[in-house]
Design a protein around this motif. Structure first.
Motif, PDB file in Angstrom:
ATOM      1  N   ILE A  23       0.839  -1.202   0.000  1.00  0.00           N
ATOM      2  CA  ILE A  23       0.000   0.000   0.000  1.00  0.00           C
ATOM      3  C   ILE A  23       0.871   1.247   0.000  1.00  0.00           C
ATOM      4  O   ILE A  23       1.790   1.376   0.812  1.00  0.00           O
ATOM      5  CB  ILE A  23      -0.955   0.003   1.211  1.00  0.00           C
ATOM      6  CG1 ILE A  23      -1.954  -1.142   1.059  1.00  0.00           C
ATOM      7  CG2 ILE A  23      -1.657   1.341   1.359  1.00  0.00           C
ATOM      8  CD1 ILE A  23      -2.883  -1.317   2.241  1.00  0.00           C
ATOM      9  N   GLU A  24       0.576   2.129  -0.924  1.00  0.00           N
ATOM     10  CA  GLU A  24       1.269   3.409  -1.013  1.00  0.00           C
ATOM     11  C   GLU A  24       0.472   4.475  -0.263  1.00  0.00           C
ATOM     12  O   GLU A  24      -0.756   4.493  -0.334  1.00  0.00           O
ATOM     13  CB  GLU A  24       1.409   3.837  -2.478  1.00  0.00           C
ATOM     14  CG  GLU A  24       2.297   2.937  -3.302  1.00  0.00           C
ATOM     15  CD  GLU A  24       3.748   2.984  -2.881  1.00  0.00           C
ATOM     16  OE1 GLU A  24       4.248   4.081  -2.555  1.00  0.00           O
ATOM     17  OE2 GLU A  24       4.388   1.914  -2.873  1.00  0.00           O
ATOM     18  N   LEU A  25       1.162   5.342   0.423  1.00  0.00           N
ATOM     19  CA  LEU A  25       0.514   6.460   1.111  1.00  0.00           C
ATOM     20  C   LEU A  25       0.398   7.612   0.118  1.00  0.00           C
ATOM     21  O   LEU A  25       1.200   8.535   0.116  1.00  0.00           O
ATOM     22  CB  LEU A  25       1.311   6.888   2.348  1.00  0.00           C
ATOM     23  CG  LEU A  25       1.542   5.827   3.412  1.00  0.00           C
ATOM     24  CD1 LEU A  25       2.280   6.415   4.601  1.00  0.00           C
ATOM     25  CD2 LEU A  25       0.237   5.200   3.852  1.00  0.00           C
ATOM     26  N   ASP A  26      -0.614   7.525  -0.713  1.00  0.00           N
ATOM     27  CA  ASP A  26      -0.780   8.497  -1.791  1.00  0.00           C
ATOM     28  C   ASP A  26      -1.936   9.455  -1.551  1.00  0.00           C
ATOM     29  O   ASP A  26      -2.553   9.954  -2.480  1.00  0.00           O
ATOM     30  CB  ASP A  26      -0.951   7.772  -3.127  1.00  0.00           C
ATOM     31  CG  ASP A  26      -2.120   6.801  -3.129  1.00  0.00           C
ATOM     32  OD1 ASP A  26      -2.763   6.622  -2.069  1.00  0.00           O
ATOM     33  OD2 ASP A  26      -2.389   6.207  -4.181  1.00  0.00           O
ATOM     34  N   LEU A  27      -2.204   9.722  -0.304  1.00  0.00           N
ATOM     35  CA  LEU A  27      -3.277  10.640   0.059  1.00  0.00           C
ATOM     36  C   LEU A  27      -2.805  12.073  -0.163  1.00  0.00           C
ATOM     37  O   LEU A  27      -1.708  12.438   0.264  1.00  0.00           O
ATOM     38  CB  LEU A  27      -3.649  10.433   1.527  1.00  0.00           C
ATOM     39  CG  LEU A  27      -4.938  11.037   2.027  1.00  0.00           C
ATOM     40  CD1 LEU A  27      -6.137  10.425   1.313  1.00  0.00           C
ATOM     41  CD2 LEU A  27      -5.075  10.808   3.525  1.00  0.00           C
ATOM     42  N   PRO A  28      -3.589  12.890  -0.846  1.00  0.00           N
ATOM     43  CA  PRO A  28      -3.178  14.284  -1.057  1.00  0.00           C
ATOM     44  C   PRO A  28      -3.005  15.025   0.269  1.00  0.00           C
ATOM     45  O   PRO A  28      -3.768  14.827   1.209  1.00  0.00           O
ATOM     46  CB  PRO A  28      -4.349  14.895  -1.845  1.00  0.00           C
ATOM     47  CG  PRO A  28      -5.086  13.736  -2.430  1.00  0.00           C
ATOM     48  CD  PRO A  28      -4.874  12.585  -1.483  1.00  0.00           C
ATOM     49  N   ILE A  29      -1.978  15.846   0.338  1.00  0.00           N
ATOM     50  CA  ILE A  29      -1.692  16.618   1.560  1.00  0.00           C
ATOM     51  C   ILE A  29      -2.903  17.456   1.953  1.00  0.00           C
ATOM     52  O   ILE A  29      -3.166  17.628   3.143  1.00  0.00           O
ATOM     53  CB  ILE A  29      -0.466  17.532   1.321  1.00  0.00           C
ATOM     54  CG1 ILE A  29       0.764  16.680   1.168  1.00  0.00           C
ATOM     55  CG2 ILE A  29      -0.335  18.554   2.400  1.00  0.00           C
ATOM     56  CD1 ILE A  29       1.796  16.789   2.232  1.00  0.00           C
ATOM     57  N   ALA A  30      -3.651  17.941   0.999  1.00  0.00           N
ATOM     58  CA  ALA A  30      -4.837  18.757   1.299  1.00  0.00           C
ATOM     59  C   ALA A  30      -5.862  17.977   2.124  1.00  0.00           C
ATOM     60  O   ALA A  30      -6.619  18.572   2.887  1.00  0.00           O
ATOM     61  CB  ALA A  30      -5.471  19.258   0.003  1.00  0.00           C
ATOM     62  N   ASP A  31      -5.881  16.655   1.989  1.00  0.00           N
ATOM     63  CA  ASP A  31      -6.795  15.827   2.776  1.00  0.00           C
ATOM     64  C   ASP A  31      -6.312  15.641   4.214  1.00  0.00           C
ATOM     65  O   ASP A  31      -7.103  15.307   5.094  1.00  0.00           O
ATOM     66  CB  ASP A  31      -6.963  14.445   2.135  1.00  0.00           C
ATOM     67  CG  ASP A  31      -7.787  14.479   0.866  1.00  0.00           C
ATOM     68  OD1 ASP A  31      -8.318  15.556   0.514  1.00  0.00           O
ATOM     69  OD2 ASP A  31      -7.903  13.422   0.218  1.00  0.00           O
ATOM     70  N   ILE A  32      -5.026  15.824   4.434  1.00  0.00           N
ATOM     71  CA  ILE A  32      -4.422  15.605   5.751  1.00  0.00           C
ATOM     72  C   ILE A  32      -4.316  16.901   6.550  1.00  0.00           C
ATOM     73  O   ILE A  32      -4.439  16.902   7.771  1.00  0.00           O
ATOM     74  CB  ILE A  32      -3.022  14.974   5.587  1.00  0.00           C
ATOM     75  CG1 ILE A  32      -3.114  13.669   4.788  1.00  0.00           C
ATOM     76  CG2 ILE A  32      -2.368  14.731   6.933  1.00  0.00           C
ATOM     77  CD1 ILE A  32      -1.775  13.119   4.355  1.00  0.00           C
ATOM     78  N   GLN A  33      -4.101  18.016   5.873  1.00  0.00           N
ATOM     79  CA  GLN A  33      -3.810  19.278   6.532  1.00  0.00           C
ATOM     80  C   GLN A  33      -4.840  19.758   7.556  1.00  0.00           C
ATOM     81  O   GLN A  33      -4.452  20.242   8.614  1.00  0.00           O
ATOM     82  CB  GLN A  33      -3.551  20.375   5.506  1.00  0.00           C
ATOM     83  CG  GLN A  33      -2.170  20.282   4.923  1.00  0.00           C
ATOM     84  CD  GLN A  33      -1.878  21.377   3.917  1.00  0.00           C
ATOM     85  OE1 GLN A  33      -2.776  21.834   3.220  1.00  0.00           O
ATOM     86  NE2 GLN A  33      -0.625  21.771   3.840  1.00  0.00           N
TER      87      GLN A  33
END
Length: 148
Positions: A23-33
């Motif tokens: 599994i790659e951690l390919d979540l956009p930073i905008a979703d995490i911020q």
């Protein structure tokens, strides 16, 4: 800025992922911020903030993978999305237990189930996750301040 917190949480989560899962951690930073910013403003210790953000990333990735199933034509790609999402959901539970975040688990489990049901009915309400986590952090900050 919350870049360091996001990087540390991502690194922590990578260390918890099974290499076999791929599994790659390919979540956009905008979703995490949004959650990272909220955690940075909290009174929690740095390691706990990293752990909570890691749990959040795992859940967001699970939601993302399951959300991608609808556009998948089927076959191996569909199976991969479902299995990745299921694995990430089980991982967030495992991490909550490992890091003694039982209250967080109790708060999130019904919320995630509601999100899943609403998605199945064609109504995406993923904002519920962030709202629940905001309430949790506020409550935790209140407990921390009372203990001081």
């Amino acid at each position: 800025m919350n870049v360091e917190l996001i990087q540390n949480a991502s690194h922590l989560l990578r260390g918890e992922l099974s290499p076999e899962a791929g599994i790659e951690l390919d979540l956009p930073i905008a979703d995490i911020q949004p959650y990272a910013l909220l955690l940075e403003q909290s009174d929690m210790p740095a390691l706990r903030r990293q752990r909570l953000l890691s749990i959040y990333i795992a859940i967001k990735l699970a939601l993302q993978r399951h959300g991608e199933c609808e556009g998948t034509g089927g076959g191996e790609a569909l199976v991969r999305k479902v299995l990745d999402g299921d694995y990430l959901y089980s991982l967030y539970v495992q991490l909550c237990l490992k890091w003694s975040e039982i209250d967080l688990l109790a708060k999130l489990a019904p919320v995630i189930k509601q999100i899943q049901i609403q998605r199945a009915e064609g109504r995406a309400e993923d904002d519920r996750l962030l709202t629940s986590l905001e309430q949790y952090v506020q409550l935790e900050n209140h407990h921390i301040r009372r203990a001081i």
